[in-house]
Motif scaffolding. Structure first.
Motif, PDB file in Angstrom:
ATOM      1  N   SER A 222       0.812  -1.227   0.000  1.00 36.44           N
ATOM      2  CA  SER A 222       0.000   0.000   0.000  1.00 36.44           C
ATOM      3  C   SER A 222       0.842   1.273   0.000  1.00 36.44           C
ATOM      4  O   SER A 222       0.315   2.379   0.027  1.00 36.44           O
ATOM      5  CB  SER A 222      -0.936   0.010   1.211  1.00 36.44           C
ATOM      6  N   LYS A 223       2.189   1.089  -0.006  1.00 36.42           N
ATOM      7  CA  LYS A 223       3.146   2.209  -0.077  1.00 36.42           C
ATOM      8  C   LYS A 223       3.012   3.191   1.094  1.00 36.42           C
ATOM      9  O   LYS A 223       3.208   4.400   0.943  1.00 36.42           O
ATOM     10  CB  LYS A 223       3.024   2.950  -1.424  1.00 36.42           C
ATOM     11  N   PHE A 224       2.672   2.655   2.264  1.00 40.17           N
ATOM     12  CA  PHE A 224       2.557   3.524   3.437  1.00 40.17           C
ATOM     13  C   PHE A 224       3.909   4.130   3.817  1.00 40.17           C
ATOM     14  O   PHE A 224       3.953   5.163   4.499  1.00 40.17           O
ATOM     15  CB  PHE A 224       1.965   2.767   4.626  1.00 40.17           C
ATOM     16  N   TYR A 225       4.992   3.502   3.369  1.00 39.26           N
ATOM     17  CA  TYR A 225       6.330   4.052   3.640  1.00 39.26           C
ATOM     18  C   TYR A 225       6.508   5.441   3.033  1.00 39.26           C
ATOM     19  O   TYR A 225       7.374   6.203   3.459  1.00 39.26           O
ATOM     20  CB  TYR A 225       7.421   3.101   3.120  1.00 39.26           C
ATOM     21  N   GLU A 226       5.685   5.788   2.068  1.00 42.78           N
ATOM     22  CA  GLU A 226       5.765   7.122   1.463  1.00 42.78           C
ATOM     23  C   GLU A 226       5.240   8.208   2.415  1.00 42.78           C
ATOM     24  O   GLU A 226       5.590   9.375   2.277  1.00 42.78           O
ATOM     25  CB  GLU A 226       4.973   7.163   0.144  1.00 42.78           C
ATOM     26  N   VAL A 227       4.384   7.799   3.373  1.00 43.11           N
ATOM     27  CA  VAL A 227       3.733   8.785   4.247  1.00 43.11           C
ATOM     28  C   VAL A 227       3.914   8.457   5.737  1.00 43.11           C
ATOM     29  O   VAL A 227       3.317   9.109   6.593  1.00 43.11           O
ATOM     30  CB  VAL A 227       2.223   8.914   3.907  1.00 43.11           C
ATOM     31  N   GLN A 228       4.734   7.448   6.024  1.00 45.51           N
ATOM     32  CA  GLN A 228       4.995   7.053   7.413  1.00 45.51           C
ATOM     33  C   GLN A 228       6.501   6.870   7.609  1.00 45.51           C
ATOM     34  O   GLN A 228       7.160   6.233   6.781  1.00 45.51           O
ATOM     35  CB  GLN A 228       4.296   5.720   7.737  1.00 45.51           C
ATOM     36  N   LYS A 229       7.014   7.375   8.709  1.00 46.15           N
ATOM     37  CA  LYS A 229       8.462   7.292   8.951  1.00 46.15           C
ATOM     38  C   LYS A 229       8.832   6.161   9.914  1.00 46.15           C
ATOM     39  O   LYS A 229       9.857   5.509   9.759  1.00 46.15           O
ATOM     40  CB  LYS A 229       8.969   8.623   9.509  1.00 46.15           C
ATOM     41  N   PHE A 230       7.995   5.919  10.936  1.00 41.92           N
ATOM     42  CA  PHE A 230       8.370   5.001  12.013  1.00 41.92           C
ATOM     43  C   PHE A 230       7.542   3.716  11.968  1.00 41.92           C
ATOM     44  O   PHE A 230       6.323   3.755  11.808  1.00 41.92           O
ATOM     45  CB  PHE A 230       8.182   5.683  13.372  1.00 41.92           C
ATOM     46  N   LEU A 231       8.227   2.591  12.135  1.00 41.94           N
ATOM     47  CA  LEU A 231       7.556   1.294  12.175  1.00 41.94           C
ATOM     48  C   LEU A 231       7.995   0.573  13.450  1.00 41.94           C
ATOM     49  O   LEU A 231       9.184   0.416  13.703  1.00 41.94           O
ATOM     50  CB  LEU A 231       7.931   0.452  10.951  1.00 41.94           C
ATOM     51  N   THR A 232       7.023   0.167  14.239  1.00 38.67           N
ATOM     52  CA  THR A 232       7.303  -0.565  15.472  1.00 38.67           C
ATOM     53  C   THR A 232       6.849  -2.010  15.317  1.00 38.67           C
ATOM     54  O   THR A 232       5.670  -2.271  15.038  1.00 38.67           O
ATOM     55  CB  THR A 232       6.562   0.073  16.670  1.00 38.67           C
ATOM     56  N   VAL A 233       7.781  -2.939  15.478  1.00 41.96           N
ATOM     57  CA  VAL A 233       7.451  -4.372  15.414  1.00 41.96           C
ATOM     58  C   VAL A 233       6.799  -4.740  16.742  1.00 41.96           C
ATOM     59  O   VAL A 233       7.469  -4.939  17.753  1.00 41.96           O
ATOM     60  CB  VAL A 233       8.722  -5.220  15.167  1.00 41.96           C
ATOM     61  N   SER A 234       5.468  -4.784  16.733  1.00 38.62           N
ATOM     62  CA  SER A 234       4.707  -5.026  17.965  1.00 38.62           C
ATOM     63  C   SER A 234       3.988  -6.378  17.946  1.00 38.62           C
ATOM     64  O   SER A 234       3.725  -6.943  19.008  1.00 38.62           O
ATOM     65  CB  SER A 234       3.679  -3.907  18.174  1.00 38.62           C
ATOM     66  N   ASN A 235       3.647  -6.876  16.760  1.00 34.97           N
ATOM     67  CA  ASN A 235       2.921  -8.162  16.635  1.00 34.97           C
ATOM     68  C   ASN A 235       1.746  -8.235  17.617  1.00 34.97           C
ATOM     69  O   ASN A 235       1.510  -9.257  18.267  1.00 34.97           O
ATOM     70  CB  ASN A 235       3.861  -9.350  16.871  1.00 34.97           C
ATOM     71  N   HIS A 236       1.007  -7.123  17.726  1.00 30.88           N
ATOM     72  CA  HIS A 236      -0.004  -7.013  18.775  1.00 30.88           C
ATOM     73  C   HIS A 236      -1.283  -7.809  18.501  1.00 30.88           C
ATOM     74  O   HIS A 236      -2.004  -8.152  19.439  1.00 30.88           O
ATOM     75  CB  HIS A 236      -0.349  -5.534  19.044  1.00 30.88           C
ATOM     76  N   VAL A 237      -1.579  -8.069  17.228  1.00 27.56           N
ATOM     77  CA  VAL A 237      -2.761  -8.877  16.889  1.00 27.56           C
ATOM     78  C   VAL A 237      -2.422  -9.712  15.656  1.00 27.56           C
ATOM     79  O   VAL A 237      -1.798  -9.206  14.719  1.00 27.56           O
ATOM     80  CB  VAL A 237      -4.005  -7.994  16.581  1.00 27.56           C
ATOM     81  N   TYR A 238      -2.862 -10.984  15.667  1.00 26.86           N
ATOM     82  CA  TYR A 238      -2.790 -11.783  14.441  1.00 26.86           C
ATOM     83  C   TYR A 238      -4.109 -11.569  13.716  1.00 26.86           C
ATOM     84  O   TYR A 238      -5.186 -11.795  14.264  1.00 26.86           O
ATOM     85  CB  TYR A 238      -2.604 -13.270  14.741  1.00 26.86           C
ATOM     86  N   SER A 239      -4.012 -11.120  12.482  1.00 31.07           N
ATOM     87  CA  SER A 239      -5.210 -10.695  11.756  1.00 31.07           C
ATOM     88  C   SER A 239      -5.521 -11.652  10.593  1.00 31.07           C
ATOM     89  O   SER A 239      -4.757 -11.730   9.636  1.00 31.07           O
ATOM     90  CB  SER A 239      -4.951  -9.282  11.223  1.00 31.07           C
ATOM     91  N   PRO A 240      -6.635 -12.393  10.677  1.00 28.96           N
ATOM     92  CA  PRO A 240      -7.012 -13.244   9.542  1.00 28.96           C
ATOM     93  C   PRO A 240      -7.921 -12.513   8.556  1.00 28.96           C
ATOM     94  O   PRO A 240      -8.601 -11.551   8.919  1.00 28.96           O
ATOM     95  CB  PRO A 240      -7.781 -14.401  10.191  1.00 28.96           C
ATOM     96  N   TRP A 241      -7.884 -12.985   7.319  1.00 26.70           N
ATOM     97  CA  TRP A 241      -8.917 -12.647   6.340  1.00 26.70           C
ATOM     98  C   TRP A 241      -9.825 -13.863   6.207  1.00 26.70           C
ATOM     99  O   TRP A 241      -9.438 -14.980   6.580  1.00 26.70           O
ATOM    100  CB  TRP A 241      -8.295 -12.351   4.974  1.00 26.70           C
ATOM    101  N   ILE A 242     -11.013 -13.655   5.685  1.00 29.56           N
ATOM    102  CA  ILE A 242     -11.930 -14.778   5.495  1.00 29.56           C
ATOM    103  C   ILE A 242     -12.615 -14.672   4.136  1.00 29.56           C
ATOM    104  O   ILE A 242     -13.044 -13.592   3.718  1.00 29.56           O
ATOM    105  CB  ILE A 242     -12.968 -14.843   6.646  1.00 29.56           C
ATOM    106  N   VAL A 243     -12.648 -15.796   3.417  1.00 30.88           N
ATOM    107  CA  VAL A 243     -13.340 -15.874   2.123  1.00 30.88           C
ATOM    108  C   VAL A 243     -14.811 -16.164   2.405  1.00 30.88           C
ATOM    109  O   VAL A 243     -15.140 -17.163   3.057  1.00 30.88           O
ATOM    110  CB  VAL A 243     -12.750 -16.986   1.234  1.00 30.88           C
ATOM    111  N   THR A 244     -15.688 -15.277   1.960  1.00 30.29           N
ATOM    112  CA  THR A 244     -17.120 -15.456   2.208  1.00 30.29           C
ATOM    113  C   THR A 244     -17.920 -15.421   0.905  1.00 30.29           C
ATOM    114  O   THR A 244     -17.497 -14.841  -0.089  1.00 30.29           O
ATOM    115  CB  THR A 244     -17.674 -14.369   3.161  1.00 30.29           C
TER     116      THR A 244
END
Length: 339
Positions: A222-244
């Motif tokens: 999504s090219k968020f690096y173009e508009v965001q400077k800092f990235l914190t490796v937090s692994n705070h939630v595992y996020s699934p997608w679901i095919v419906t």
């Protein structure tokens, strides 16, 4: 044979050649299936949607054709979900988090720090607990076929590195339109702002919000690096997608057609998880190369966040039902005890 008789014979022969063969209908057209998704075609989601379409066409011998439509062209997840329920769209893949307003049990997957690793996530999602949660969708007009992986979510922002919980204070953080995400980040001190994913890049660019949280793959594609400077490796939630699938539409399919879609969804799940994990391994180094400042959240701070979120976890347990909460925790305990 006179000219008139010859003309009639030629015309009759031509008509015979054009007549349909017995058992074949010239009117049969392939069943077109609109499969919507939010990310762009070059993303892990886009590649898996293409793989799914290929599997369906091959297994149906061209009788079913999937039109994979990305970049939220059919609307954000919430809009597509309503289109499926109403029968105006056939299929989609999207976040389980945006389904919580439709099926409350989906909130179990939003529990902060629920899974320690992908192995645990696969076992629970593909096991009895994941199936039980997925099956709850049918009463609401949707049929769940398979969980794909979005991945462990990490924080980005344009203001400062997040090295301790207090660094979240006052950061305007975009979250999904989901109460657990809102409550979690408000509890941690952020100014949580619910926004559809399709509006996120623009909101970051215009500083309407300071940050967001997503897996590495999504941050990169999504090219968020173009508009965001800092990235914190937090692994705070595992996020699934679901095919419906739209239940209204699904119920009109033959058993064979349903099996083709179900098998293709599971095959695409396995493809998508491998692809996502392979890409995730290199996405972080790509983000560093593109200028993002990366720091890891210390384990002691993750533990502080877990403690702070205990009340949110209690709310989730009450929302999804204590039995489901206990069953999920029991599965995780077994997995963690297995040698």
């Amino acid at each position: 044979m006179n000219f008139f008789r010859r003309t009639l014979l030629v015309a009759a022969a031509g008509a015979a050649l054009l007549a349909p063969v017995a058992g074949y209908s010239a009117d049969i057209k392939p069943r077109i299936i609109r499969f919507g998704y939010g990310l762009n075609e070059q993303s892990n989601q886009g590649r898996a949607a293409k793989f799914f379409a290929e599997q369906v066409e091959k297994a149906s011998q061209g009788k079913m054709k999937v039109r994979a439509i990305g970049a939220a062209a059919l609307g954000p997840d919430t809009q597509m979900q309503q289109a499926l329920i109403g029968g105006a769209q056939e299929m989609m893949v999207g976040s389980t988090a945006t389904l919580v307003g439709i099926t409350k049990e989906m909130a179990i997957w939003d529990t902060p720090f629920l899974f320690n690793n992908a192995r645990e996530a696969d076992a629970v999602l593909d096991g009895p607990v994941g199936t039980k949660v997925m099956d709850k969708l049918q009463a609401k007009g949707l049929v769940g076929l398979a969980y794909w992986e979005n991945g462990f979510r990490n924080l980005t922002n344009s203001k400062r590195p997040v090295q301790k919980m207090e660094d979240l204070d006052g950061i305007k953080l975009r979250v999904m339109q989901n109460n657990v995400y809102l409550d979690s980040f408000k509890t941690l001190g952020a100014n949580a702002v619910p926004l559809p994913f399709s509006e996120l890049f623009s909101a970051l660019e215009t500083k309407t919000v300071d940050g967001q949280e997503n897996p590495y793959n999504t941050i990169l594609s999504s090219k968020f690096y173009e508009v965001q400077k800092f990235l914190t490796v937090s692994n705070h939630v595992y996020s699934p997608w679901i095919v419906t699938v739209s239940k209204k539409w699904w119920d009109g399919l033959s058993k064979d057609e349903q099996k083709i879609l179900s098998d293709a969804a599971k095959a695409s799940r396995d493809f998508e998880r491998r692809d996502t994990r392979d890409e995730g391994a290199k996405a972080l180094s790509d983000l560093k190369a593109k200028g993002m400042q990366v720091n890891e959240l210390p384990a002691s701070e993750a533990a502080r966040m877990r403690e702070k979120l205990a009340k949110v976890n209690g709310t989730i347990a009450a929302e999804v039902g204590q039995d489901l909460w206990n069953e999920t925790q029991g599965e995780l305990k077994k997995l963690r005890g297995a040698k």
